[in-house]
Write an enzyme that holds these catalytic residues in place. Structure first.
Site, PDB file in Angstrom:
ATOM      1  N   SER A  21       0.823  -1.195   0.000  1.00 26.85           N
ATOM      2  CA  SER A  21       0.000   0.000   0.000  1.00 26.85           C
ATOM      3  C   SER A  21       0.865   1.256   0.000  1.00 26.85           C
ATOM      4  CB  SER A  21      -0.967  -0.034   1.187  1.00 26.85           C
ATOM      5  OG  SER A  21      -1.894   1.017   1.106  1.00 26.85           O
ATOM      6  N   ASP A  79      -2.858   6.278  -3.772  1.00 31.47           N
ATOM      7  CA  ASP A  79      -1.653   5.619  -3.254  1.00 31.47           C
ATOM      8  C   ASP A  79      -1.213   4.528  -4.244  1.00 31.47           C
ATOM      9  OD1 ASP A  79      -3.603   3.712  -2.740  1.00 31.47           O
ATOM     10  OD2 ASP A  79      -2.848   3.199  -0.759  1.00 31.47           O
ATOM     11  N   ASP A 105      -1.164   1.302  -4.592  1.00 32.16           N
ATOM     12  CA  ASP A 105      -2.023   0.194  -5.034  1.00 32.16           C
ATOM     13  C   ASP A 105      -3.455   0.651  -5.291  1.00 32.16           C
ATOM     14  OD1 ASP A 105      -2.500   0.492  -2.239  1.00 32.16           O
ATOM     15  OD2 ASP A 105      -3.317  -1.532  -2.145  1.00 32.16           O
ATOM     16  N   ASP A 152      -5.970   1.943  -3.603  1.00 34.33           N
ATOM     17  CA  ASP A 152      -7.160   1.718  -2.781  1.00 34.33           C
ATOM     18  C   ASP A 152      -7.469   2.931  -1.898  1.00 34.33           C
ATOM     19  OD1 ASP A 152      -5.109   1.399  -0.936  1.00 34.33           O
ATOM     20  OD2 ASP A 152      -5.804  -0.535  -0.188  1.00 34.33           O
TER      21      ASP A 152
END
Length: 577
Positions: free
Chosen positions: A146, A305, A307, A309
């Site tokens: 993340s 961010d 990834d 999410d």
């Protein structure tokens, strides 16, 4: 087994990966570094398993990945029908070793005869969640850390419903993982072999197309209104991550034309070299976007961010500068926009789902529209689990969010989704612009209508074994020496989620908390204010959350400051004796 014994097992293993062997040799002589690498095993937290890359059981490497996947494979065999043919969907982000870990996961699954559906190139986490559902896979794996620093990577496990594994399921996987004696000797198939045998399937663009079709359906604008999208000037940064293509394709199909990408941050860079941290929660991540926004006179800046999410949004403040909205503010604005554009029929039995550390302003807004709020523990896996429950009830999911910049609009995904959220945030900004208002002005309207709900979060980073012991000491102290007032506000109730008990102070009674057990303590204070303390499940941090409410901006700001000061003093006193 002592850490020295585990270290010796690794260092003497003749087939150890050469790169890891070299790193171990470089660590020789640094006992503290070696101890931290081997004193424990990485475990699943609120977002799966994350750790620093490197050799050791407490590090992310091909052997800890193999062990996690081996445990997951054993779980699938015992719990999921037709698991081998349905297979596991796998995606990954732009971090060091991400694709390697994805392929390594496929090789472990292949040794069990389980098919792996792996993306040929990086994809957002929510698209992995969607792929699990679209492909009707037995589960999913996402390789990502993340927004953690560059030295980290991570491993998220998804169930057959496309959600992160809730505690009961995760506990079974963890038990399987912990039952594996030697992570160095887990069987893996050769990549060429599983490709030839049809056990490694490279996912095509067909899944992306299906996701984009679903994305169209979350729009609240009718066709006649879509021309207003042309006038919104957007600057977008994917922060060197996975969101670039999906976000641009999604905005284009909705009709947004004035969209500009921060070119330096569109490059895939595992060092995230243009930011201190690739986290849209931290305002420094918007530095380049703000510069470009000023040059282009942009209405909104959006940042995802690595990834994809989490979503952050910055808005012009009327004085030529940009203000980054908090996750609570943006989430509540989106909630208000969605509910204002949802029919009464669709709101019937509709539910808002938020976490226990997310603003109570959301609950007030939902109540205004006649919608019930459900609170869950921190972590979007709990929101995904609740959505799954709705499939067997009359309840309807309308929106879900958490303070840490995670939101979900359409339940075709079962995890927080920055791609969906970007669509709604831009659509919402366009809606308010057509009315002559910015998102900040829309937010002020909500405060005026419902009260000045302000929130903040502070955290202490305490690394290594010593840090873990200090975090445990803080939680132990807060339980053994409970507070009766914080920041001049009396404690009305103390909630300990580890024991699932709520102590009602005035009544002198205790009641049950109907949520899973977790290491969290929350104080409910006068004036609809609260304080919550919890160790992070993904980082070496202890987090303290604060929420206040009043009819005055100044009163809320002052109360918030007092709460933060007292709790910080309390934690420091435990650390320093």
């Amino acid at each position: 087994m002592s850490w020295q014994t585990t270290y010796n097992k690794w260092s003497s293993f003749p087939e150890l990966d050469p790169a890891l062997q070299q790193q171990l040799q470089e660590m020789e002589g640094s006992e503290k570094e070696l101890e931290d690498a081997f004193y424990k095993e990485l475990t699943f937290g609120t977002g799966g398993m994350r750790g620093v890359l490197g050799p050791g059981t407490n590090r992310m490497n091909i052997y800890t990945i193999r062990k996690a996947v081996e445990g997951f494979a054993q779980y699938l065999k015992e719990n999921v029908d037709n698991f081998a043919e349905r297979g596991v969907a796998i995606a990954y982000d732009s971090r060091y070793m991400s694709k390697e870990f994805a392929v390594e996961s496929a090789k472990v699954l292949g040794a069990h005869g389980i098919k792996a559906h792996v993306y040929e190139s990086l994809r957002p986490t929510p698209v992995l969640s969607f792929a699990v559902r679209h492909l009707q896979a037995a589960g999913g794996i996402m390789i990502t850390a993340s927004h953690n620093p560059p030295e980290y990577n991570g491993f998220k496990v998804y169930n057959e419903h496309g959600g992160q594994m809730p505690p009961a399921e995760a506990a079974q996987v963890i038990a399987k993982v912990q039952g594996i004696d030697n992570e160095l000797k887990i069987a893996v198939a050769e990549r060429q072999e599983i490709e030839q045998n049809g056990l490694l399937n490279w996912i095509s663009s067909e899944v992306d197309t299906a996701y984009l079709e679903e994305l169209k359906r979350i729009s609240k604008m009718n066709q006649a209104s879509e021309s207003t999208f042309d006038s919104l000037n957007v600057v977008f940064t994917p922060l060197h991550g996975t969101a670039h293509d999906m976000v641009l394709n999604g905005l284009e199909q909705l009709g947004f034309k004035d969209v500009h990408v921060v070119a330096e941050q569109a490059k895939l860079d595992p060092e995230f070299s243009t930011v201190e941290s690739p986290n849209p929660e931290e305002h420094q991540a918007f530095t380049l976007a703000i510069e470009q926004g000023k040059q282009r006179n942009a209405d909104v800046l959006v940042g995802t961010d690595p990834d994809a999410d989490r979503l952050g949004v910055a808005v012009k403040d009327g004085e030529g500068s940009y203000q980054v909205l908090t996750g609570n503010q943006l989430g509540t604005l989106m909630l208000d926009y969605i509910l204002a554009h949802t029919s009464d029929a669709d709101k019937q039995n509709g539910k808002l789902i938020k976490t226990i550390v997310t603003t109570e302003l959301g609950k007030a807004v939902a109540k205004h529209y006649g919608v019930e709020t459900i609170d869950t523990l921190t972590g979007f896996k709990y929101i995904g689990e609740k959505i799954k429950e709705f499939e067997t009830t009359a309840d309807k999911f309308l929106f879900g969010y958490e303070e840490s910049y995670g939101y979900l609009i359409g339940d075709f995904v079962r995890d927080k989704d920055a791609v969906q959220s970007t669509m709604v945030a831009c659509e919402m900004a366009s809606y308010w612009k057509a009315k002559g208002k910015t998102l900040l002005e829309a937010l002020e309207e909500l405060y005026g209508k419902h009260g000045f709900y302000f929130e903040e979060m502070s955290s202490l980073t305490l690394k290594g074994k010593d840090g873990a012991e200090q975090i445990a000491a803080i939680m132990d102290d807060i339980r053994k020496n409970p507070l009766t007032e914080i920041g001049g506000l009396q404690v009305k109730a103390a909630e300990d989620y580890q024991t699932s008990e709520r102590q009602l102070i005035e009544a002198g009674s205790t009641e049950k908390i109907d949520l899973p057990a977790e290491n969290v303590v929350k104080y409910l204070l006068e004036k609809d204010s609260w304080v919550c303390l919890r160790p992070s499940g993904t980082e070496p941090k202890i987090k303290c959350y604060f929420g206040v409410s009043s009819t005055s901006r100044q009163e809320s700001e002052e109360t918030l400051k007092e709460l933060k000061q007292q709790m910080n003093d309390r934690m420091q006193s435990v650390i320093h004796g």
